[in-house]
Scaffold this motif. Structure first.
Motif, mmCIF file in Angstrom:
data_model
loop_
_atom_site.group_PDB
_atom_site.id
_atom_site.type_symbol
_atom_site.label_atom_id
_atom_site.label_comp_id
_atom_site.label_asym_id
_atom_site.label_seq_id
_atom_site.Cartn_x
_atom_site.Cartn_y
_atom_site.Cartn_z
ATOM 1 N N PHE A 113 48.811 20.516 6.671
ATOM 2 C CA PHE A 113 48.834 20.942 8.070
ATOM 3 C C PHE A 113 47.451 20.808 8.663
ATOM 4 O O PHE A 113 46.456 21.195 8.036
ATOM 5 N N ARG A 114 47.397 20.291 9.881
ATOM 6 C CA ARG A 114 46.132 20.296 10.616
ATOM 7 C C ARG A 114 45.704 21.755 10.789
ATOM 8 O O ARG A 114 46.548 22.640 10.945
ATOM 9 N N TRP A 115 44.434 21.985 10.754
ATOM 10 C CA TRP A 115 43.863 23.333 10.765
ATOM 11 C C TRP A 115 44.407 24.189 11.907
ATOM 12 O O TRP A 115 44.815 25.325 11.712
ATOM 13 N N GLN A 116 44.438 23.621 13.108
ATOM 14 C CA GLN A 116 44.857 24.395 14.286
ATOM 15 C C GLN A 116 46.364 24.680 14.285
ATOM 16 O O GLN A 116 46.818 25.546 15.025
ATOM 17 N N ARG A 117 47.147 23.995 13.439
ATOM 18 C CA ARG A 117 48.603 24.214 13.397
ATOM 19 C C ARG A 117 49.025 25.162 12.281
ATOM 20 O O ARG A 117 50.202 25.491 12.168
ATOM 21 N N ILE A 118 48.099 25.601 11.459
ATOM 22 C CA ILE A 118 48.449 26.529 10.381
ATOM 23 C C ILE A 118 48.847 27.860 11.019
ATOM 24 O O ILE A 118 48.059 28.472 11.746
ATOM 25 N N PRO A 119 50.077 28.327 10.765
ATOM 26 C CA PRO A 119 50.508 29.599 11.362
ATOM 27 C C PRO A 119 49.646 30.767 10.877
ATOM 28 O O PRO A 119 49.325 30.864 9.692
ATOM 29 N N ARG A 120 49.287 31.621 11.818
ATOM 30 C CA ARG A 120 48.447 32.777 11.499
ATOM 31 C C ARG A 120 49.062 34.043 12.082
ATOM 32 O O ARG A 120 49.731 34.013 13.107
ATOM 33 N N GLN A 121 48.773 35.148 11.419
ATOM 34 C CA GLN A 121 49.157 36.455 11.940
ATOM 35 C C GLN A 121 48.154 36.839 13.029
ATOM 36 O O GLN A 121 47.105 36.209 13.167
ATOM 37 N N SER A 122 48.448 37.885 13.777
ATOM 38 C CA SER A 122 47.542 38.316 14.845
ATOM 39 C C SER A 122 46.169 38.698 14.295
ATOM 40 O O SER A 122 45.168 38.608 14.998
ATOM 41 N N SER A 123 46.099 39.093 13.015
ATOM 42 C CA SER A 123 44.824 39.455 12.389
ATOM 43 C C SER A 123 43.983 38.230 12.033
ATOM 44 O O SER A 123 42.818 38.361 11.677
ATOM 45 N N GLY A 124 44.591 37.039 12.118
ATOM 46 C CA GLY A 124 43.896 35.817 11.722
ATOM 47 C C GLY A 124 44.266 35.351 10.322
ATOM 48 O O GLY A 124 43.961 34.227 9.944
ATOM 49 N N ARG A 125 44.907 36.252 9.550
ATOM 50 C CA ARG A 125 45.359 35.863 8.210
ATOM 51 C C ARG A 125 46.473 34.836 8.324
ATOM 52 O O ARG A 125 47.221 34.821 9.299
ATOM 53 N N ILE A 126 46.601 34.027 7.306
ATOM 54 C CA ILE A 126 47.653 33.021 7.269
ATOM 55 C C ILE A 126 49.023 33.699 7.271
ATOM 56 O O ILE A 126 49.193 34.766 6.671
ATOM 57 N N ALA A 127 49.975 33.085 7.965
ATOM 58 C CA ALA A 127 51.348 33.598 8.003
ATOM 59 C C ALA A 127 52.061 33.247 6.702
ATOM 60 O O ALA A 127 51.686 32.289 6.023
ATOM 61 N N ASN A 128 53.073 33.995 6.368
ATOM 62 C CA ASN A 128 53.865 33.682 5.187
ATOM 63 C C ASN A 128 54.935 32.637 5.477
ATOM 64 O O ASN A 128 55.267 31.846 4.609
ATOM 65 N N ARG A 129 55.474 32.649 6.671
ATOM 66 C CA ARG A 129 56.535 31.691 7.023
ATOM 67 C C ARG A 129 55.970 30.554 7.858
ATOM 68 O O ARG A 129 55.252 30.786 8.823
ATOM 69 N N PHE A 130 56.330 29.359 7.460
ATOM 70 C CA PHE A 130 55.931 28.157 8.183
ATOM 71 C C PHE A 130 57.205 27.561 8.799
ATOM 72 O O PHE A 130 57.926 26.825 8.139
ATOM 73 N N ASN A 131 57.484 27.933 10.034
ATOM 74 C CA ASN A 131 58.675 27.456 10.730
ATOM 75 C C ASN A 131 58.312 26.255 11.599
ATOM 76 O O ASN A 131 58.551 26.241 12.807
ATOM 77 N N LEU A 132 57.738 25.261 10.967
ATOM 78 C CA LEU A 132 57.327 24.033 11.635
ATOM 79 C C LEU A 132 57.180 22.924 10.603
ATOM 80 O O LEU A 132 57.072 23.190 9.405
ATOM 81 N N HIS A 133 57.153 21.703 11.101
ATOM 82 C CA HIS A 133 57.014 20.541 10.219
ATOM 83 C C HIS A 133 55.559 20.369 9.782
ATOM 84 O O HIS A 133 54.640 20.716 10.532
ATOM 85 N N PRO A 134 55.347 19.838 8.571
ATOM 86 C CA PRO A 134 53.977 19.516 8.176
ATOM 87 C C PRO A 134 53.485 18.289 8.944
ATOM 88 O O PRO A 134 54.291 17.497 9.439
#
Length: 184
Positions: A83-104
């Protein structure tokens, strides 16, 4: 190998417990991925390591092994999802999200001995239909890589052919380089 014959919805599938190895949801069916063996495991780890050494360090992209990606009414688990850096899902805290509901942005599959090449290629074509910029189908037995482009064109590479990467990732790898990693 398909482990369920009844049709499920995507939401019903996502409520099921995760399996090891991962199961994918394709066309309403649950399909169990094979357990990675030595060559597969080594290639997967080395690809993640190599991509991340270059792309993660400069916040361009990040490679994830065995990451569930849910999009286009399917849920697939590429061997390596980039994943491109800006497309990595993140939580509101900035931590990475657990679910990736998007294409790589870049999906890499490594063919296992018990896997159907056409089924794995179908996953890469599904990714391309939904916005993935680049797909690789790595075949350790044949020492080849099929490239899947966004227009669903497929290209066959072998030997000293330079492998394409997504824009911004500065890697120069040939097909032979990839399979050279298998020699310890």
């Amino acid at each position: 190998m398909t482990i369920a014959t009844q049709l499920l919805t995507l939401d019903e599938f996502l409520e099921l417990p995760e399996t090891r190895p991962a199961a994918e949801f394709i066309n309403g069916k649950i399909i169990q991925k094979p357990m990675p063996q030595g060559e597969h495991s080594l290639l997967q780890g080395k690809l993640c390591e190599t991509i991340n050494q270059q792309a993660r360090e400069v916040a361009v992209a990040m490679a994830f092994p065995e990451l569930r990606c849910t999009f286009g009414n399917q849920s697939v688990v590429p061997d390596v999802a980039v994943f491109r850096w800006q497309r990595i899902p993140r939580q509101s805290s900035g931590r990475i999200a657990n679910r990736f509901n998007l294409h790589p942005d870049w999906s890499i599959e490594i063919l296992s001995p018990d896997q159907s090449q056409s089924r794995v290629l179908s996953n890469l074509l599904h990714c391309a239909q939904h916005g993935t910029e680049l797909g690789w189908l790595v075949d350790p037995d044949e020492e080849t890589v099929l490239i899947v482009w966004p227009d669903q064109r497929v290209q066959f590479l072998e030997g000293e052919a330079l492998l394409p990467v997504i824009e911004g990732v500065e890697l120069s790898l040939t097909v032979a380089d990839i399979f050279g990693w298998l020699i310890l």
